[in-house]
Scaffold this active site. Structure first.
Site, PDB file in Angstrom:
ATOM      1  N   HIS A 273      47.595   7.363 -18.453  1.00 38.23           N
ATOM      2  CA  HIS A 273      48.218   6.169 -17.682  1.00 38.23           C
ATOM      3  C   HIS A 273      48.230   4.871 -18.284  1.00 38.23           C
ATOM      4  CE1 HIS A 273      48.324  10.234 -15.557  1.00 38.23           C
ATOM      5  NE2 HIS A 273      46.661   9.680 -15.550  1.00 38.23           N
TER       6      HIS A 273
ATOM      7  N   GLU B 205      54.402  17.181 -22.313  1.00 39.88           N
ATOM      8  CA  GLU B 205      53.586  16.265 -22.127  1.00 39.88           C
ATOM      9  C   GLU B 205      53.015  17.448 -20.651  1.00 39.88           C
ATOM     10  OE1 GLU B 205      54.899  13.155 -18.634  1.00 39.88           O
ATOM     11  OE2 GLU B 205      52.895  12.718 -18.531  1.00 39.88           O
TER      12      GLU B 205
ATOM     13  N   HIS C 119      50.246  18.137 -18.027  1.00 36.07           N
ATOM     14  CA  HIS C 119      48.383  18.213 -17.303  1.00 36.07           C
ATOM     15  C   HIS C 119      47.812  19.326 -16.172  1.00 36.07           C
ATOM     16  CE1 HIS C 119      49.220  13.975 -18.604  1.00 36.07           C
ATOM     17  NE2 HIS C 119      50.388  13.938 -17.621  1.00 36.07           N
ATOM     18  N   ILE C 120      46.731  19.680 -16.428  1.00 30.85           N
ATOM     19  CA  ILE C 120      46.439  21.260 -15.698  1.00 30.85           C
ATOM     20  C   ILE C 120      46.472  20.695 -14.545  1.00 30.85           C
ATOM     21  CG2 ILE C 120      44.761  22.280 -15.359  1.00 30.85           C
ATOM     22  CD1 ILE C 120      43.920  21.254 -18.558  1.00 30.85           C
ATOM     23  N   SER C 121      46.406  19.829 -13.712  1.00 31.80           N
ATOM     24  CA  SER C 121      46.113  19.447 -12.454  1.00 31.80           C
ATOM     25  C   SER C 121      47.651  18.753 -11.735  1.00 31.80           C
ATOM     26  CB  SER C 121      44.939  18.506 -12.082  1.00 31.80           C
ATOM     27  OG  SER C 121      45.345  16.980 -12.869  1.00 31.80           O
TER      28      SER C 121
ATOM     29  N   PRO D 254      41.467  13.059 -24.361  1.00 31.09           N
ATOM     30  CA  PRO D 254      40.024  12.564 -23.495  1.00 31.09           C
ATOM     31  C   PRO D 254      39.751  13.817 -22.918  1.00 31.09           C
ATOM     32  CG  PRO D 254      41.409  10.710 -23.209  1.00 31.09           C
ATOM     33  CD  PRO D 254      42.059  11.394 -24.494  1.00 31.09           C
ATOM     34  N   ASN D 255      38.684  14.142 -23.292  1.00 24.24           N
ATOM     35  CA  ASN D 255      37.664  14.633 -22.134  1.00 24.24           C
ATOM     36  C   ASN D 255      38.342  16.639 -21.833  1.00 24.24           C
ATOM     37  OD1 ASN D 255      35.993  12.745 -20.931  1.00 24.24           O
ATOM     38  ND2 ASN D 255      37.696  11.822 -19.925  1.00 24.24           N
TER      39      ASN D 255
ATOM     40  N   TYR E 131      40.378  21.776 -13.209  1.00 26.47           N
ATOM     41  CA  TYR E 131      40.639  22.185 -14.488  1.00 26.47           C
ATOM     42  C   TYR E 131      40.077  23.560 -14.334  1.00 26.47           C
ATOM     43  CZ  TYR E 131      41.025  17.036 -14.406  1.00 26.47           C
ATOM     44  OH  TYR E 131      41.467  16.230 -14.679  1.00 26.47           O
TER      45      TYR E 131
ATOM     46  N   ASN F 242      48.153  16.880 -23.833  1.00 27.19           N
ATOM     47  CA  ASN F 242      47.894  16.760 -22.491  1.00 27.19           C
ATOM     48  C   ASN F 242      47.245  15.138 -23.354  1.00 27.19           C
ATOM     49  OD1 ASN F 242      46.721  16.045 -20.684  1.00 27.19           O
ATOM     50  ND2 ASN F 242      46.025  18.049 -20.344  1.00 27.19           N
TER      51      ASN F 242
ATOM     52  N   ARG G 131      46.945  13.410  -7.100  1.00 24.78           N
ATOM     53  CA  ARG G 131      45.704  12.540  -7.207  1.00 24.78           C
ATOM     54  C   ARG G 131      45.655  10.972  -6.696  1.00 24.78           C
ATOM     55  NH1 ARG G 131      43.317  15.089 -12.237  1.00 24.78           N
ATOM     56  NH2 ARG G 131      41.467  14.415 -11.424  1.00 24.78           N
TER      57      ARG G 131
ATOM     58  N   ALA H 132      43.561  10.914 -20.117  1.00 27.89           N
ATOM     59  CA  ALA H 132      43.363   9.740 -19.233  1.00 27.89           C
ATOM     60  C   ALA H 132      44.703   9.049 -19.974  1.00 27.89           C
ATOM     61  CB  ALA H 132      42.499   9.287 -18.794  1.00 27.89           C
TER      62      ALA H 132
ATOM     63  N   ARG I 175      46.836   7.242 -11.508  1.00 27.45           N
ATOM     64  CA  ARG I 175      47.841   9.072 -12.636  1.00 27.45           C
ATOM     65  C   ARG I 175      49.208   9.474 -12.175  1.00 27.45           C
ATOM     66  NH1 ARG I 175      43.018  10.872 -14.031  1.00 27.45           N
ATOM     67  NH2 ARG I 175      41.065  11.071 -11.993  1.00 27.45           N
TER      68      ARG I 175
ATOM     69  N   ASP J  11      54.870   4.748 -27.690  1.00 23.37           N
ATOM     70  CA  ASP J  11      55.584   4.143 -29.548  1.00 23.37           C
ATOM     71  C   ASP J  11      55.504   5.033 -30.541  1.00 23.37           C
ATOM     72  OD1 ASP J  11      56.423   1.776 -27.872  1.00 23.37           O
ATOM     73  OD2 ASP J  11      54.594   0.777 -29.353  1.00 23.37           O
TER      74      ASP J  11
ATOM     75  N   ARG K  51      34.183  20.554 -16.690  1.00 25.23           N
ATOM     76  CA  ARG K  51      34.781  19.749 -16.117  1.00 25.23           C
ATOM     77  C   ARG K  51      35.112  20.177 -15.204  1.00 25.23           C
ATOM     78  NH1 ARG K  51      39.854  15.825 -17.771  1.00 25.23           N
ATOM     79  NH2 ARG K  51      39.439  14.334 -17.020  1.00 25.23           N
TER      80      ARG K  51
HETATM   81  C1  DQA Z   1      44.855  15.358 -17.194  1.00 27.04           C
HETATM   82  C2  DQA Z   1      45.225  14.696 -15.361  1.00 27.04           C
HETATM   83  C3  DQA Z   1      45.001  13.220 -15.661  1.00 27.04           C
HETATM   84  O1  DQA Z   1      44.894  12.423 -15.039  1.00 27.04           O
HETATM   85  C4  DQA Z   1      42.933  13.447 -16.727  1.00 27.04           C
HETATM   86  O2  DQA Z   1      42.888  11.787 -16.622  1.00 27.04           O
HETATM   87  C5  DQA Z   1      42.629  14.173 -17.273  1.00 27.04           C
HETATM   88  C6  DQA Z   1      43.287  15.659 -17.523  1.00 27.04           C
HETATM   89  C7  DQA Z   1      45.292  17.264 -16.477  1.00 27.04           C
HETATM   90  O3  DQA Z   1      45.328  18.034 -17.403  1.00 27.04           O
HETATM   91  O4  DQA Z   1      45.629  17.527 -15.484  1.00 27.04           O
HETATM   92  O5  DQA Z   1      42.204  13.924 -18.081  1.00 27.04           O
HETATM   93  O6  DQA Z   1      45.895  15.355 -17.622  1.00 27.04           O
END
Ligand code: DQA
Length: 139
Positions: free
Chosen positions: A77, A95, A97-99, A9-10, A22, A71, A104, A74, A108, A84, A17
């Protein structure tokens, strides 16, 4: 070799964003560069904001592909269902994550999916995806 990047998502809003967190590059633009860097592998990309669609994609590719770079945004978390699904499939998942999620908010810091993945990369920007691909290629 077949590798897929799955964004949750997002992440369709990358480039627009919160660019201070990001960056200002769209994922579509970055993905074209990635594909050109690895012409010898079949590299795919899927994004959804819907948890169930992410589950469907994991089920679809998770018995055929050589690697999944996930990725989960959210849902990382919150989602027992994604954890599963990763347990259920055969394809190894990394897995990303960009950040740096550990720098944070505390919500997270916990990942439901991390224990089910071969490894996790966090905080290295879009480069995180490339490093995950390199792992699958060199493994
Ligand atoms: C994220 C980190 C997550 O906590 C956040 O909800 C995202 C992006 C990252 O790529 O840093 O949507 O997965």
């Amino acid at each position: 070799m077949k590798i897929i990047i799955i964004n949750g998502p997002n992440l369709n809003l990358l480039g627009k964003r919160e660019p201070d967190i990001y960056g200002n590059r769209s994922f579509e633009d970055y993905f074209i560069k990635l594909q050109s860097q690895y012409p010898s592998i079949e590299l795919f990309y899927y994004q959804s904001n819907v948890e169930g669609y992410l589950l469907n994609k994991l089920h679809e590719v998770g018995f055929q592909y050589d690697g999944i770079v996930l990725n989960a945004g959210a849902y990382t978390h919150t989602s027992v269902a994604l954890a599963d699904a990763i347990s259920a499939i055969y394809t190894p998942v990394i897995e990303v994550h960009i950040s740096n999620v550990f720098a944070r908010e505390s919500f997270r810091h916990h990942s439901y999916i991390a224990p089910k993945c071969v490894g996790s990369i966090s905080g290295l920007g879009l480069k995180s995806y490339q490093l995950a691909i390199e792992y699958f290629i060199k493994k």
